[in-house]
Design an enzyme around this catalytic site. Structure first.
Site, PDB file in Angstrom:
ATOM      1  N   ASP A 143       2.573   3.507  16.439  1.00 14.66           N
ATOM      2  CA  ASP A 143       3.076   2.781  15.271  1.00 14.66           C
ATOM      3  C   ASP A 143       4.487   2.267  15.571  1.00 14.66           C
ATOM      4  OD1 ASP A 143       2.222   2.851  11.988  1.00 14.66           O
ATOM      5  OD2 ASP A 143       4.291   2.330  12.497  1.00 14.66           O
ATOM      6  N   ASN A 176      -5.136   4.516   4.575  1.00  9.78           N
ATOM      7  CA  ASN A 176      -4.716   3.987   3.285  1.00  9.78           C
ATOM      8  C   ASN A 176      -5.662   2.858   2.896  1.00  9.78           C
ATOM      9  OD1 ASN A 176      -2.409   5.681   3.234  1.00  9.78           O
ATOM     10  ND2 ASN A 176      -1.323   4.263   4.572  1.00  9.78           N
ATOM     11  N   GLN A 223      -1.879   0.597   1.455  1.00  7.08           N
ATOM     12  CA  GLN A 223      -2.283  -0.151   2.649  1.00  7.08           C
ATOM     13  C   GLN A 223      -1.492  -1.449   2.752  1.00  7.08           C
ATOM     14  OE1 GLN A 223      -6.439  -1.292   2.744  1.00  7.08           O
ATOM     15  NE2 GLN A 223      -6.354  -1.818   4.922  1.00  7.08           N
ATOM     16  N   HIS A 233      -7.748   0.772   9.765  1.00  2.00           N
ATOM     17  CA  HIS A 233      -7.037   1.598  10.746  1.00  2.00           C
ATOM     18  C   HIS A 233      -6.813   2.985  10.181  1.00  2.00           C
ATOM     19  CE1 HIS A 233      -3.955  -0.274   8.207  1.00  2.00           C
ATOM     20  NE2 HIS A 233      -3.186   0.787   8.444  1.00  2.00           N
ATOM     21  N   HIS A 272      -4.279   6.451  10.569  1.00  2.00           N
ATOM     22  CA  HIS A 272      -3.016   6.997  11.067  1.00  2.00           C
ATOM     23  C   HIS A 272      -3.270   8.410  11.588  1.00  2.00           C
ATOM     24  CE1 HIS A 272      -0.301   4.049   8.875  1.00  2.00           C
ATOM     25  NE2 HIS A 272      -1.421   3.905   8.187  1.00  2.00           N
TER      26      HIS A 272
HETATM   27  P1  5GP Z   1      -0.787   0.761   6.333  1.00  2.00           P
HETATM   28  O1  5GP Z   1       0.378   0.797   5.369  1.00  2.00           O
HETATM   29  O2  5GP Z   1      -1.508  -0.550   6.279  1.00  2.00           O
HETATM   30  O3  5GP Z   1      -1.699   1.952   6.213  1.00  2.00           O
HETATM   31  O4  5GP Z   1      -0.138   0.925   7.771  1.00  2.00           O
HETATM   32  C1  5GP Z   1       0.298  -0.147   8.539  1.00  2.00           C
HETATM   33  C2  5GP Z   1       1.086   0.448   9.694  1.00  2.00           C
HETATM   34  O5  5GP Z   1       1.214  -0.529  10.697  1.00  2.00           O
HETATM   35  C3  5GP Z   1       2.505   0.883   9.322  1.00  2.00           C
HETATM   36  O6  5GP Z   1       2.675   2.266   9.617  1.00  2.00           O
HETATM   37  C4  5GP Z   1       3.398  -0.005  10.176  1.00  2.00           C
HETATM   38  O7  5GP Z   1       4.548   0.654  10.642  1.00  2.00           O
HETATM   39  C5  5GP Z   1       2.467  -0.412  11.303  1.00  2.00           C
HETATM   40  N1  5GP Z   1       2.757  -1.713  11.890  1.00  2.00           N
HETATM   41  C6  5GP Z   1       3.032  -2.863  11.216  1.00  2.00           C
HETATM   42  N2  5GP Z   1       3.193  -3.870  12.088  1.00  2.00           N
HETATM   43  C7  5GP Z   1       3.035  -3.346  13.334  1.00  2.00           C
HETATM   44  C8  5GP Z   1       3.093  -3.910  14.640  1.00  2.00           C
HETATM   45  O8  5GP Z   1       3.328  -5.103  14.841  1.00  2.00           O
HETATM   46  N3  5GP Z   1       2.885  -3.070  15.680  1.00  2.00           N
HETATM   47  C9  5GP Z   1       2.610  -1.729  15.516  1.00  2.00           C
HETATM   48  N4  5GP Z   1       2.428  -0.986  16.617  1.00  2.00           N
HETATM   49  N5  5GP Z   1       2.549  -1.167  14.282  1.00  2.00           N
HETATM   50  C10 5GP Z   1       2.749  -1.966  13.211  1.00  2.00           C
END
Ligand code: 5GP
Ligand code: ZN
Length: 114
Positions: free
Chosen positions: A30, A87, A94, A100, A102
């Site tokens: 992440d 999420n 999300q 995805h 975590h």
């Molecule tokens: P969500 O909130 O959708 O469950 O999680 C999205 C995750 O993607 C977040 O933890 C955020 O830090 C990560 N993320 C967002 N953009 C990027 C990116 O460009 N590269 C990587 N490796 N992680 C990302």
């Protein structure tokens, strides 16, 4: 070209540190880690969230669970424990609408989550 961030990472158009991959998913670190180990397991196939999983695709969830356990071993957190979560939607927290999970570990997790 897709405007989905995680589709672009899966395609290699946007760089990410890959720690694991198989036919169904890739796992990356992440960009904004919330724990010493914070890995994202991205489905190669675009699904907006786990809500789009259906019985036509019985392999993906199984593959994700098996891969997460393997990555936990590789990252050295299998014995101590870890958290695996997805999420879903706005109130689920999300931010990226591409399925995805975590994988978080390396510190004590709290409950309930924020
Ligand atoms: P969500 O909130 O959708 O469950 O999680 C999205 C995750 O993607 C977040 O933890 C955020 O830090 C990560 N993320 C967002 N953009 C990027 C990116 O460009 N590269 C990587 N490796 N992680 C990302
Ligand atoms: Zn996508």
């Amino acid at each position: 070209m897709t405007d989905c961030l995680f589709c672009r990472i899966v395609a290699g158009e946007i760089p990410a540190e890959r720690v694991y991959e198989d036919a169904n998913l890739i796992a990356i670190r992440d960009i904004n880690p919330q724990a010493p180990v914070h890995i994202l397991l991205l489905s190669r196939k675009h699904l907006a969230s786990i809500a789009e999983i259906d019985l036509a695709d019985p392999v993906l969830m199984h593959t994700l669970a098996v891969a997460a356990a393997k990555i936990a071993v590789i990252e050295g957190i299998a014995g101590r424990g870890y958290r695996l979560l997805t999420n879903t939607g706005s109130e689920g927290g999300q931010a990226v609408a591409h399925l995805h999970f975590h994988l978080l570990g390396g510190r004590q997790m709290g409950w309930p989550p924020g």
